[in-house]
Design a protein around this motif. Sequence first.
Motif, PDB file in Angstrom:
ATOM      1  N   ASP A  55      -3.886 -49.778  38.240  1.00 29.63           N
ATOM      2  CA  ASP A  55      -4.888 -48.878  37.653  1.00 29.63           C
ATOM      3  C   ASP A  55      -5.720 -48.156  38.704  1.00 29.63           C
ATOM      4  OD1 ASP A  55      -4.092 -49.129  35.048  1.00 29.63           O
ATOM      5  OD2 ASP A  55      -5.666 -50.533  34.453  1.00 29.63           O
ATOM      6  N   ARG A  58      -3.376 -45.472  40.495  1.00 31.85           N
ATOM      7  CA  ARG A  58      -2.922 -44.306  39.716  1.00 31.85           C
ATOM      8  C   ARG A  58      -4.085 -43.441  39.262  1.00 31.85           C
ATOM      9  NH1 ARG A  58      -3.448 -44.676  34.054  1.00 31.85           N
ATOM     10  NH2 ARG A  58      -4.083 -46.726  33.332  1.00 31.85           N
ATOM     11  N   ARG A  59      -5.286 -44.065  39.076  1.00 30.80           N
ATOM     12  CA  ARG A  59      -6.417 -43.306  38.546  1.00 30.80           C
ATOM     13  C   ARG A  59      -7.280 -42.691  39.639  1.00 30.80           C
ATOM     14  NH1 ARG A  59      -7.802 -43.932  33.190  1.00 30.80           N
ATOM     15  NH2 ARG A  59     -10.017 -43.864  33.667  1.00 30.80           N
ATOM     16  N   TRP A 490     -16.513 -36.525  28.704  1.00 24.70           N
ATOM     17  CA  TRP A 490     -16.884 -37.524  29.725  1.00 24.70           C
ATOM     18  C   TRP A 490     -15.884 -38.671  29.800  1.00 24.70           C
ATOM     19  CZ3 TRP A 490     -17.571 -42.176  27.349  1.00 24.70           C
ATOM     20  CH2 TRP A 490     -18.030 -42.199  26.021  1.00 24.70           C
ATOM     21  N   LEU A 491     -15.050 -38.820  28.769  1.00 30.94           N
ATOM     22  CA  LEU A 491     -14.075 -39.907  28.798  1.00 30.94           C
ATOM     23  C   LEU A 491     -12.690 -39.410  29.229  1.00 30.94           C
ATOM     24  CD1 LEU A 491     -13.700 -42.934  28.254  1.00 30.94           C
ATOM     25  CD2 LEU A 491     -13.290 -42.397  25.841  1.00 30.94           C
TER      26      LEU A 491
ATOM     27  N   LEU B 414     -10.258 -45.414  19.583  1.00 25.71           N
ATOM     28  CA  LEU B 414     -11.609 -45.892  19.901  1.00 25.71           C
ATOM     29  C   LEU B 414     -12.580 -45.300  18.901  1.00 25.71           C
ATOM     30  CD1 LEU B 414     -11.487 -45.218  23.758  1.00 25.71           C
ATOM     31  CD2 LEU B 414     -11.531 -47.475  22.668  1.00 25.71           C
ATOM     32  N   LEU B 416     -16.256 -44.838  18.840  1.00 27.22           N
ATOM     33  CA  LEU B 416     -17.250 -44.978  19.918  1.00 27.22           C
ATOM     34  C   LEU B 416     -18.398 -43.988  19.761  1.00 27.22           C
ATOM     35  CD1 LEU B 416     -16.977 -42.465  22.267  1.00 27.22           C
ATOM     36  CD2 LEU B 416     -14.743 -43.492  22.417  1.00 27.22           C
ATOM     37  N   ASP B 420     -21.518 -46.454  23.880  1.00 27.58           N
ATOM     38  CA  ASP B 420     -20.355 -47.311  24.146  1.00 27.58           C
ATOM     39  C   ASP B 420     -19.606 -46.885  25.408  1.00 27.58           C
ATOM     40  OD1 ASP B 420     -20.511 -48.961  21.755  1.00 27.58           O
ATOM     41  OD2 ASP B 420     -19.888 -47.173  20.629  1.00 27.58           O
ATOM     42  N   ALA B 421     -20.181 -45.951  26.162  1.00 28.11           N
ATOM     43  CA  ALA B 421     -19.440 -45.321  27.260  1.00 28.11           C
ATOM     44  C   ALA B 421     -18.878 -46.336  28.257  1.00 28.11           C
ATOM     45  CB  ALA B 421     -20.317 -44.298  27.970  1.00 28.11           C
ATOM     46  N   ALA B 424     -15.940 -48.136  26.756  1.00 34.35           N
ATOM     47  CA  ALA B 424     -14.832 -47.185  26.557  1.00 34.35           C
ATOM     48  C   ALA B 424     -14.154 -46.866  27.888  1.00 34.35           C
ATOM     49  CB  ALA B 424     -15.346 -45.902  25.899  1.00 34.35           C
ATOM     50  N   ARG B 425     -14.968 -46.714  28.929  1.00 32.96           N
ATOM     51  CA  ARG B 425     -14.386 -46.410  30.249  1.00 32.96           C
ATOM     52  C   ARG B 425     -13.576 -47.584  30.779  1.00 32.96           C
ATOM     53  NH1 ARG B 425     -19.413 -43.503  31.496  1.00 32.96           N
ATOM     54  NH2 ARG B 425     -18.942 -41.261  31.492  1.00 32.96           N
ATOM     55  N   LEU B 428     -10.196 -47.591  28.565  1.00 33.76           N
ATOM     56  CA  LEU B 428      -9.264 -46.471  28.635  1.00 33.76           C
ATOM     57  C   LEU B 428      -8.054 -46.718  29.536  1.00 33.76           C
ATOM     58  CD1 LEU B 428      -8.750 -43.626  27.475  1.00 33.76           C
ATOM     59  CD2 LEU B 428      -9.827 -42.718  29.538  1.00 33.76           C
ATOM     60  N   PRO B 429      -8.258 -47.249  30.766  1.00 34.98           N
ATOM     61  CA  PRO B 429      -7.073 -47.476  31.617  1.00 34.98           C
ATOM     62  C   PRO B 429      -6.079 -48.434  30.987  1.00 34.98           C
ATOM     63  CG  PRO B 429      -9.109 -47.726  32.875  1.00 34.98           C
ATOM     64  CD  PRO B 429      -9.511 -47.596  31.449  1.00 34.98           C
ATOM     65  N   VAL B 430      -6.590 -49.448  30.276  1.00 40.16           N
ATOM     66  CA  VAL B 430      -5.682 -50.392  29.622  1.00 40.16           C
ATOM     67  C   VAL B 430      -4.916 -49.675  28.503  1.00 40.16           C
ATOM     68  CG1 VAL B 430      -5.493 -52.623  28.484  1.00 40.16           C
ATOM     69  CG2 VAL B 430      -7.373 -52.209  30.105  1.00 40.16           C
TER      70      VAL B 430
END
Lengths: 515, 515
Positions: A55, A58-59, A490-491, B414, B416, B420-421, B424-425, B428-430
């Motif tokens: 992760d 790649r990110r 933002w996400l 999600l 959200l 919840d930021a 959520a962040r 997201l990668p998962v």
Amino acid sequence: MISGEQLIGAQQRRGTVGEFRAFSPVRDAVLEPAFGGGDAADVEQACSLAQAAFDPFRRNLPELRARLLETIAEGLLALGDVLIERAHLESALPLARLQGERLRTVNQLRLFAQNLRDGHWSAATLDAALPGRQPPRPDLRSQKIALGPVAVFGASNFPLAFSVAGGDTASALAAGCPVIAKAHPAHPGTSELVGRVIQQSVRELGLPEGVFSLLHDSDTRLGLALVTHPVIQAVGFTGSRRGGLALQAAAQARPQPIPVYAEMSAINPVFLLPAALQARGEAIAQGFADSLTLGVGQFCTNPGLLVAIDGPELQGFVEAAAALLATKPAGTMLTPGIRAAYDAGAARVREQSGVSTPAEGSAQLCLTDASTFIANPLLHEEVFGPGALLVTCRDRAELLALAESLEGQLTATLQLDEADADLARALLPVLERKAGRILANGFPTGVEVCHAMVHGGPFPASSSALHTSVGSMAIERFLRPVCYQDLPDWLLPPALQNANPLGLWRRLEGKPHPA
Amino acid sequence: MISGEQLIGAQQRRGTVGEFRAFSPVRDAVLEPAFGGGDAADVEQACSLAQAAFDPFRRNLPELRARLLETIAEGLLALGDVLIERAHLESALPLARLQGERLRTVNQLRLFAQNLRDGHWSAATLDAALPGRQPPRPDLRSQKIALGPVAVFGASNFPLAFSVAGGDTASALAAGCPVIAKAHPAHPGTSELVGRVIQQSVRELGLPEGVFSLLHDSDTRLGLALVTHPVIQAVGFTGSRRGGLALQAAAQARPQPIPVYAEMSAINPVFLLPAALQARGEAIAQGFADSLTLGVGQFCTNPGLLVAIDGPELQGFVEAAAALLATKPAGTMLTPGIRAAYDAGAARVREQSGVSTPAEGSAQLCLTDASTFIANPLLHEEVFGPGALLVTCRDRAELLALAESLEGQLTATLQLDEADADLARALLPVLERKAGRILANGFPTGVEVCHAMVHGGPFPASSSALHTSVGSMAIERFLRPVCYQDLPDWLLPPALQNANPLGLWRRLEGKPHPA
């Protein structure tokens, strides 16, 4: 500088299974030091580190991956003669060839670095919300992301360009996939030298250590453990049909099957069309003899099959080619095993019914007719080394039937003049179905690393006809698309944010838009 | 208008194996006419015609394929209520839903027609010769071409959009691949009506008859014969995990393995993040209940899994959702077999240790905790129909661990708010690793046909995580790259000729250039 250890993340660890040494065909002797083969714990640790690195690697910004590739390229050059000399001792490939191969490897790393900055690879695509439509359309954006940790199996015949820092590794790292390389046991020292450059580059750039590991094994056991480990999400391989199919079977038998990109087997037909043969048969014979014997014929794109319509010009061509091949010196092959396999394979072709052998020696040219060739599957098999088979056809119809009878190929070549246009136009659709690359008036050895290159083709040339293992498009093997629906800005990942902070070309409503 | 015959190229031929009739869940009775299942000779004839059609079809101008798709779209609309009524009788899907599905099918055909004209699909790429370089670089150009004849297996739950003229057929025909469709035995009459529109469209445009055939079988025998026929080069399938894996195994066991694009199985997790749940738990419960029961839950994107951190808001959500689900009327499912499988699967979930069932009836909502869910593979399996499982997590760490435990998914959602930021962040990668499409503040049912759509995902959502079965990118499944080296302009395909006669955007030295 070569310790015989494996490189597992930032560590080095001597494998404890089946000590082995490289054999030098140049010296006809083993080389120091001893290497230790890895065990299940080594695979587990390398995979665990790769998963942890995935992760963040790649990110991170693509720019960081571009710098990693460039740092590796610099490091390979900085190794200087040490690398070239060890590769020469382990492979018997000439120094000049290995210098060229190093340059190609370095340029390949740099090409992927440049591509990362262009961003075409990410396929960023934006379709705006249509709130007034019935039913309303949400905001939909997609990009390609890295597939997961990749296992790379080095090839015997390209200790640099198709091995530890070769095309598979370069494209997987570019995609954002951590790489676990399995060194080819024919050149473990070269592999370690290159692996240490990658390990050091990962460290210099402050990347997670699991981005790269290098494992050893002189057998197939560790490779199978790697391919069946749940962390591994794709496999890059260049080698024999048998080896590729074994990895493919193991990958398909997993609870979660994964893709194996195996570049395996081809005989690379060269069609000698009548007008070209008449106009410049001797020049073609010269080009053919040079291509067939380049690197003792140890190229996957080696021209192992010639096809022509019978006639007096063809007799002249055969005599010229046989005479030229007789002048070629015998070469040392990569390994004693490859030499033995070539000698046996070449003899098997000679012994087939309906086959004659106008040239036998350092390079071999056999001769048969189309009906014999079409009926005998053995004559369609690759014999890795400087041997070719020329097949004569009665007429144009038989030549087309022969083309239809071919298995999938890496390349197909036309020697043609304008007067051959009709036959060339009839052949082209068949060759498009059979091969990944079609050449006119050249020879297939020599694979340019560029955007348009396709090094792959229908089975058994490759296990995936949809992909290439050389050139910009090679990265597509290690990417998958992900769609984001109505995510707040933002996400969203940077490639898809409204402000386009990476400055990418993106597709908006299907049309390309510059940043 | 429905004869019960198969459509083999321009012919119609009644199958002679295992006569069967459609069963109408609406009428609880079989429907006329009888259909005859095909035999090996039918497969052979359809494949032989497809092979003969392949080169002329793929090499014709893309404009002709665009017109074929548009003609099919017009033909589907022209069938009017006949099509909708038969589909309703065979599937029990409501008329309004089927009208919407028809519009989606038509728009899908038109989208691929438009894409064919844009030319992005062909990935035309040109790298100029560099004769002065050492070694000289040849002229290299590449494009994507059709893979070969494709077998398409219709889905039970989308008799139009994922069946005979659905996304697989539209994208394969767009790519230039002839299609042999195997009708789903639950809606053979709908399949024949649609198949006749395609057959007639092929005839109207003067295309080779082998561009399309439609075969019947109420069993798996004919489908396996089709997948293992040497002419077939790829398979499109939407259905069960078991069915997809059986096709995949057959395709891999061929002498020449081929890709199977099987869209199979997902439970489509919806994460209810704390601030969103607090701010609008009831609205989310309403959206969830509507999405879960839409079409009696018979969507591959059905939200079968809810995940939340335990707390008082969650209790309120469960009560609200249970109350809403209790108001939903019982629906008729597509087939008695699907109903029986749902009832059995829903009961199996209820009976698991550690599972309670707040809502049971026309729709089912079960409840368990994260450790029970993570430890029990059965709870990870799709139950096709209106049943969901809500999993409570102790804290954020357990929620992330649950996300990591998931198999591959078509979607992940999600719910959200800005507060919840952080969570959520972290999620997201998962979710990017787990799903093909990630949604915010929506529900996963409803798959838009557009450029950015991804309907696919890591195994077992799809057999190929690299591809989507919906949207513009679906065409990539049926294309492979071919490189042309130093071909004279008169021999190059139009997409790559110097004059760019098709007016395509092409990549020159890696950069996109308008015509």
